[in-house]
Design a protein around this motif. Structure first.
Motif, short mmCIF file in Angstrom:
data_model
loop_
_atom_site.label_atom_id
_atom_site.label_comp_id
_atom_site.label_asym_id
_atom_site.label_seq_id
_atom_site.Cartn_x
_atom_site.Cartn_y
_atom_site.Cartn_z
N LEU A 56 0.72 -1.20 0.19
CA LEU A 56 0.05 -0.09 -0.01
C LEU A 56 1.00 1.26 -0.16
O LEU A 56 0.52 2.41 -0.75
N ASP A 59 1.66 2.52 -3.18
CA ASP A 59 0.58 2.80 -4.22
C ASP A 59 -0.37 3.88 -3.73
O ASP A 59 -1.48 3.90 -4.24
N ILE A 60 0.14 4.71 -2.80
CA ILE A 60 -0.65 5.79 -2.71
C ILE A 60 -0.40 7.01 -3.74
O ILE A 60 0.66 7.38 -3.98
N PRO A 79 -4.91 4.72 -2.08
CA PRO A 79 -4.33 3.96 -2.51
C PRO A 79 -4.91 3.83 -4.18
O PRO A 79 -6.07 4.22 -4.53
N THR A 83 -4.12 -1.73 -5.27
CA THR A 83 -4.18 -2.03 -3.75
C THR A 83 -5.58 -1.53 -2.87
O THR A 83 -5.56 -1.60 -1.83
N ALA A 84 -6.42 -0.71 -3.81
CA ALA A 84 -7.67 -0.10 -2.94
C ALA A 84 -8.48 -1.06 -2.37
O ALA A 84 -8.91 -0.81 -1.05
N ALA A 87 -6.93 -1.63 1.20
CA ALA A 87 -6.93 -0.84 2.07
C ALA A 87 -8.16 -0.47 2.94
O ALA A 87 -7.85 -0.18 4.04
#
Length: 128
Positions: A56, A59-60, A79, A83-84, A87
């Motif tokens: 995560l 991947d922000i 995210p 990866t959302a 999250a």
């Protein structure tokens, strides 16, 4: 994605709107720049997983500048697509895992910095 309303910048925003395209560019740049501390706070607050997959933290993302139905511009910070889905489990927990929120605390910690950067970037843009 985190949601933040910016109040108290009304006079600067109205000046930007009266400038047309140049004002629009200044506002967009200010939004993107002000989102950076929130992005960094989210990255700092999220734990690395033990799995050999994209983390995560890596991947922000900050979205492009968007406009809602009332004409307000905004960016989304959070995210990315990869990866959302994971999250939400960290942020809210599951039936087998307690919550380990990283988005809401990051927003609370970054709010003053975001406001300061927005005002500074807009003032800087208006003075050039």
């Amino acid at each position: 994605m985190a949601d933040l309303q910016l109040d108290g910048l009304d006079s600067l925003v109205s000046r930007l709107q009266s400038m047309g395209r140049v004002g629009s560019r200044i506002a967009n740049n200010a939004l993107k720049k002000a989102a950076e501390p929130l992005q960094q706070a989210m990255m700092d607050n999220v734990n690395l997983s033990k799995y050999n997959d994209i983390h995560l933290r890596d991947d922000i993302e900050i979205s492009r500048v968007k406009t809602d139905s009332s004409g307000q511009r905004y960016v989304e910070v959070g995210p990315g697509k990869q990866t959302a889905w994971r999250a939400k489990f960290l942020e809210f927990g599951t039936s087998k895992m307690t919550a380990h929120p990283f988005m809401d605390p990051a927003l609370k910690d970054s709010k003053d910095k975001i406001m300061s950067i927005m005002a500074s970037e807009i003032r800087s843009g208006l003075n050039t």
